[in-house]
Design a protein around this motif. Structure first.
Motif, PDB file in Angstrom:
ATOM      1  N   GLY A 178     107.018 -18.830  69.797  1.00  0.00           N
ATOM      2  CA  GLY A 178     105.835 -19.678  69.703  1.00  0.00           C
ATOM      3  C   GLY A 178     104.693 -19.059  68.922  1.00  0.00           C
ATOM      4  O   GLY A 178     103.657 -19.710  68.707  1.00  0.00           O
ATOM      5  N   THR A 179     104.843 -17.834  68.466  1.00  0.00           N
ATOM      6  CA  THR A 179     103.790 -17.152  67.707  1.00  0.00           C
ATOM      7  C   THR A 179     103.708 -17.692  66.294  1.00  0.00           C
ATOM      8  O   THR A 179     104.712 -17.775  65.580  1.00  0.00           O
ATOM      9  N   GLN A 180     102.501 -18.058  65.871  1.00  0.00           N
ATOM     10  CA  GLN A 180     102.281 -18.523  64.501  1.00  0.00           C
ATOM     11  C   GLN A 180     102.216 -17.321  63.562  1.00  0.00           C
ATOM     12  O   GLN A 180     101.581 -16.322  63.858  1.00  0.00           O
ATOM     13  N   THR A 181     102.898 -17.409  62.413  1.00  0.00           N
ATOM     14  CA  THR A 181     102.815 -16.345  61.415  1.00  0.00           C
ATOM     15  C   THR A 181     101.819 -16.738  60.324  1.00  0.00           C
ATOM     16  O   THR A 181     101.548 -17.923  60.116  1.00  0.00           O
ATOM     17  N   TYR A 182     101.290 -15.719  59.627  1.00  0.00           N
ATOM     18  CA  TYR A 182     100.246 -15.960  58.641  1.00  0.00           C
ATOM     19  C   TYR A 182     100.534 -15.349  57.277  1.00  0.00           C
ATOM     20  O   TYR A 182      99.850 -15.663  56.303  1.00  0.00           O
ATOM     21  N   PHE A 183     101.510 -14.466  57.195  1.00  0.00           N
ATOM     22  CA  PHE A 183     101.804 -13.800  55.940  1.00  0.00           C
ATOM     23  C   PHE A 183     103.286 -13.920  55.574  1.00  0.00           C
ATOM     24  O   PHE A 183     103.849 -13.042  54.941  1.00  0.00           O
ATOM     25  N   THR A 184     103.930 -15.002  55.986  1.00  0.00           N
ATOM     26  CA  THR A 184     105.368 -15.147  55.782  1.00  0.00           C
ATOM     27  C   THR A 184     105.691 -16.215  54.738  1.00  0.00           C
ATOM     28  O   THR A 184     104.892 -17.121  54.488  1.00  0.00           O
ATOM     29  N   GLU A 185     106.892 -16.086  54.159  1.00  0.00           N
ATOM     30  CA  GLU A 185     107.400 -17.018  53.162  1.00  0.00           C
ATOM     31  C   GLU A 185     108.682 -17.673  53.677  1.00  0.00           C
ATOM     32  O   GLU A 185     109.077 -17.464  54.825  1.00  0.00           O
ATOM     33  N   SER A 186     109.325 -18.432  52.820  1.00  0.00           N
ATOM     34  CA  SER A 186     110.596 -19.061  53.188  1.00  0.00           C
ATOM     35  C   SER A 186     111.762 -18.086  52.993  1.00  0.00           C
ATOM     36  O   SER A 186     112.916 -18.481  53.029  1.00  0.00           O
ATOM     37  N   TRP A 187     111.449 -16.839  52.779  1.00  0.00           N
ATOM     38  CA  TRP A 187     112.447 -15.790  52.663  1.00  0.00           C
ATOM     39  C   TRP A 187     111.930 -14.551  53.378  1.00  0.00           C
ATOM     40  O   TRP A 187     110.756 -14.438  53.693  1.00  0.00           O
ATOM     41  N   MET A 188     112.833 -13.624  53.654  1.00  0.00           N
ATOM     42  CA  MET A 188     112.448 -12.346  54.247  1.00  0.00           C
ATOM     43  C   MET A 188     113.266 -11.236  53.605  1.00  0.00           C
ATOM     44  O   MET A 188     114.357 -11.476  53.070  1.00  0.00           O
ATOM     45  N   CYS A 189     112.726 -10.039  53.629  1.00  0.00           N
ATOM     46  CA  CYS A 189     113.367  -8.900  53.001  1.00  0.00           C
ATOM     47  C   CYS A 189     113.980  -8.003  54.070  1.00  0.00           C
ATOM     48  O   CYS A 189     113.269  -7.543  54.973  1.00  0.00           O
ATOM     49  N   LEU A 190     115.275  -7.784  53.991  1.00  0.00           N
ATOM     50  CA  LEU A 190     115.992  -6.917  54.919  1.00  0.00           C
ATOM     51  C   LEU A 190     116.847  -5.953  54.100  1.00  0.00           C
ATOM     52  O   LEU A 190     117.853  -6.356  53.511  1.00  0.00           O
ATOM     53  N   SER A 191     116.442  -4.704  54.044  1.00  0.00           N
ATOM     54  CA  SER A 191     117.104  -3.738  53.178  1.00  0.00           C
ATOM     55  C   SER A 191     118.274  -3.057  53.876  1.00  0.00           C
ATOM     56  O   SER A 191     118.294  -2.908  55.103  1.00  0.00           O
ATOM     57  N   LYS A 192     119.223  -2.622  53.074  1.00  0.00           N
ATOM     58  CA  LYS A 192     120.368  -1.859  53.568  1.00  0.00           C
ATOM     59  C   LYS A 192     119.944  -0.435  53.877  1.00  0.00           C
ATOM     60  O   LYS A 192     119.213   0.188  53.108  1.00  0.00           O
ATOM     61  N   SER A 193     120.393   0.076  55.007  1.00  0.00           N
ATOM     62  CA  SER A 193     120.136   1.469  55.331  1.00  0.00           C
ATOM     63  C   SER A 193     120.896   2.369  54.363  1.00  0.00           C
ATOM     64  O   SER A 193     122.019   2.056  53.943  1.00  0.00           O
ATOM     65  N   GLU A 194     120.288   3.481  53.985  1.00  0.00           N
ATOM     66  CA  GLU A 194     120.939   4.401  53.064  1.00  0.00           C
ATOM     67  C   GLU A 194     122.224   4.979  53.649  1.00  0.00           C
ATOM     68  O   GLU A 194     123.117   5.405  52.904  1.00  0.00           O
ATOM     69  N   ASP A 195     122.344   5.005  54.960  1.00  0.00           N
ATOM     70  CA  ASP A 195     123.525   5.573  55.604  1.00  0.00           C
ATOM     71  C   ASP A 195     124.688   4.596  55.687  1.00  0.00           C
ATOM     72  O   ASP A 195     125.819   4.996  55.988  1.00  0.00           O
ATOM     73  N   ASP A 196     124.430   3.321  55.418  1.00  0.00           N
ATOM     74  CA  ASP A 196     125.469   2.295  55.521  1.00  0.00           C
ATOM     75  C   ASP A 196     126.207   2.118  54.202  1.00  0.00           C
ATOM     76  O   ASP A 196     125.625   2.264  53.120  1.00  0.00           O
ATOM     77  N   THR A 197     127.489   1.778  54.283  1.00  0.00           N
ATOM     78  CA  THR A 197     128.168   1.263  53.101  1.00  0.00           C
ATOM     79  C   THR A 197     127.699  -0.176  52.899  1.00  0.00           C
ATOM     80  O   THR A 197     127.203  -0.814  53.833  1.00  0.00           O
ATOM     81  N   PHE A 198     127.869  -0.685  51.687  1.00  0.00           N
ATOM     82  CA  PHE A 198     127.425  -2.056  51.453  1.00  0.00           C
ATOM     83  C   PHE A 198     128.168  -3.065  52.329  1.00  0.00           C
ATOM     84  O   PHE A 198     127.541  -3.942  52.936  1.00  0.00           O
ATOM     85  N   PRO A 199     129.504  -2.990  52.451  1.00  0.00           N
ATOM     86  CA  PRO A 199     130.187  -3.976  53.304  1.00  0.00           C
ATOM     87  C   PRO A 199     129.799  -3.877  54.772  1.00  0.00           C
ATOM     88  O   PRO A 199     129.711  -4.902  55.453  1.00  0.00           O
ATOM     89  N   SER A 200     129.540  -2.674  55.282  1.00  0.00           N
ATOM     90  CA  SER A 200     129.135  -2.566  56.687  1.00  0.00           C
ATOM     91  C   SER A 200     127.726  -3.103  56.875  1.00  0.00           C
ATOM     92  O   SER A 200     127.414  -3.727  57.901  1.00  0.00           O
ATOM     93  N   ALA A 201     126.855  -2.888  55.885  1.00  0.00           N
ATOM     94  CA  ALA A 201     125.507  -3.445  55.953  1.00  0.00           C
ATOM     95  C   ALA A 201     125.553  -4.968  55.871  1.00  0.00           C
ATOM     96  O   ALA A 201     124.801  -5.663  56.564  1.00  0.00           O
ATOM     97  N   LEU A 202     126.433  -5.493  55.041  1.00  0.00           N
ATOM     98  CA  LEU A 202     126.601  -6.943  54.935  1.00  0.00           C
ATOM     99  C   LEU A 202     127.084  -7.518  56.259  1.00  0.00           C
ATOM    100  O   LEU A 202     126.598  -8.565  56.706  1.00  0.00           O
ATOM    101  N   TYR A 203     128.001  -6.834  56.905  1.00  0.00           N
ATOM    102  CA  TYR A 203     128.494  -7.269  58.218  1.00  0.00           C
ATOM    103  C   TYR A 203     127.338  -7.337  59.219  1.00  0.00           C
ATOM    104  O   TYR A 203     127.201  -8.314  59.969  1.00  0.00           O
ATOM    105  N   SER A 204     126.494  -6.299  59.244  1.00  0.00           N
ATOM    106  CA  SER A 204     125.356  -6.279  60.171  1.00  0.00           C
ATOM    107  C   SER A 204     124.383  -7.414  59.875  1.00  0.00           C
ATOM    108  O   SER A 204     123.858  -8.054  60.798  1.00  0.00           O
ATOM    109  N   LEU A 205     124.129  -7.681  58.591  1.00  0.00           N
ATOM    110  CA  LEU A 205     123.235  -8.766  58.214  1.00  0.00           C
ATOM    111  C   LEU A 205     123.777 -10.108  58.685  1.00  0.00           C
ATOM    112  O   LEU A 205     123.036 -10.939  59.235  1.00  0.00           O
ATOM    113  N   LEU A 206     125.053 -10.332  58.501  1.00  0.00           N
ATOM    114  CA  LEU A 206     125.669 -11.587  58.938  1.00  0.00           C
ATOM    115  C   LEU A 206     125.539 -11.763  60.447  1.00  0.00           C
ATOM    116  O   LEU A 206     125.250 -12.861  60.933  1.00  0.00           O
TER     117      LEU A 206
END
Length: 249
Positions: A178-206
Motif C-alpha cells: 500500500g506504500t506509494q512510490t515517488y521515484f519509480t518507473e515502469s521498469w526496475m534495475c536488478l543487477s547480476k551478482s559478480e559471484d553468479d554465473t549468468f544462467p544462475s542469475a537468470l534463474y534467480s531473477l525468474l
C-alpha cells in the motif's frame, strides 16, 4: 508428427527440429529449441535435462568456451553447462514463463507481469524490445551480415513490469504493501551478482518475478530510502548543497 520424422527411439532427430539455415540464434526462443531437441527423452521421462548439444551452440552468441564438451574441461566449465541446462529446463517447463523471440515474459503469482530481453553475447538482461531495436539498427547500417562488436545497450540489467510508473506497492507485500512510490518507473534495475554465473542469475531473477513479492519489497524500500533522503535534503539544504560541502554528506 509423421513416423518418418522420428528416429528409432521415437524422438525427432535434432537436425530436423533445428532450422540451421534460417533461425535467428540470437533469440532465446531458438536457442531453447536447440536444448529441447537434445533433451527430448528427458522431457518425456520428466527427469532433469543432462544432454549438452553436440555442435549447434556455435551458431549462437553463447560463451564459446562452453560450446563443445572436452575431457579436460574444468569443473567451472562443467558447472556452467549444468546451470544452462537447469535454467533452460526451468523456462521450458514453467507455466508462468514464456519466450517470444528475444524476450522472456513472466506472470507473477500475484498478478504482476514482467518482461525483459536476453543477450547471450553480453550475458545481460535488458528492457524488452531493445535487442530487436539494436539488431534492426545494425542491419539498416551494415546489412544482414553478423557484426562482431560490443553492444551499447541503453538499459542493462533492467526489466519492465506492469504496474507503470509511480506505482503503489502491492498489498500482499509484508510491511510495505500500500506504500506509494515517488521515484519509480515502469521498469526496475536488478543487477547480476559478480559471484553468479549468468544462467544462475537468470534463474534467480525468474524466481523473483514469479514470487511477485520480494521484488516489490526491494524496489519499494529503495524508493522509501530515496524519499527520506530527498526530505532530509529539503530540510537541511533547501537551496542545494554548496559544492565545497558535498564531501561532508
Amino acid at each position: 508428427m509423421n513416423e518418418s520424422d522420428q528416429n528409432s527411439t521415437g524422438y525427432t532427430p535434432p537436425e530436423e527440429m533445428i532450422d540451421h539455415n534460417h533461425a535467428n540464434f540470437s533469440q532465446i526462443e531458438n536457442v531453447m529449441t536447440i536444448f529441447v531437441a537434445y533433451n527430448q527423452a528427458n522431457i518425456q521421462q520428466g527427469i532433469p535435462w543432462d544432454t549438452w548439444p553436440e555442435w549447434e551452440l556455435c551458431l549462437t552468441a553463447m560463451n564459446p568456451e562452453i560450446h563443445f564438451e572436452n575431457d579436460d574441461d574444468s569443473d567451472e566449465t562443467k558447472a556452467l553447462r549444468a546451470h544452462w541446462l537447469s535454467v533452460m529446463q526451468f523456462i521450458h517447463d514453467n507455466e508462468f514463463i514464456k519466450v517470444d523471440e528475444y524476450t522472456i515474459e513472466v506472470q507473477g503469482q500475484h498478478g504482476a507481469e514482467f518482461s525483459f530481453d536476453i543477450s547471450f553475447e553480453s550475458e545481460v538482461w535488458i528492457g524488452p524490445g531493445e535487442l530487436l531495436g539494436y539488431v534492426q539498427e545494425i542491419q539498416d547500417k551494415y546489412g544482414s551480415r553478423f557484426i562482431q562488436r560490443s553492444i551499447p545497450y541503453n538499459s542493462p540489467s533492467c526489466i519492465e513490469h506492469s504496474l507503470g510508473a509511480l506505482w503503489v506497492c502491492p498489498d500482499h507485500v509484508p510491511e510495505l504493501g500500500g506504500t506509494q512510490t515517488y521515484f519509480t518507473e515502469s521498469w526496475m534495475c536488478l543487477s547480476k551478482s559478480e559471484d553468479d554465473t549468468f544462467p544462475s542469475a537468470l534463474y534467480s531473477l525468474l524466481c523473483l518475478c514469479i514470487d511477485d513479492t520480494e521484488i516489490w519489497a526491494y524496489a519499494c524500500q529503495r524508493d522509501v530510502d530515496a524519499l527520506e533522503r530527498a526530505q532530509w535534503m529539503e530540510e537541511n539544504w533547501p537551496g542545494g548543497i554548496p559544492d565545497q560541502d558535498w564531501e561532508y554528506q
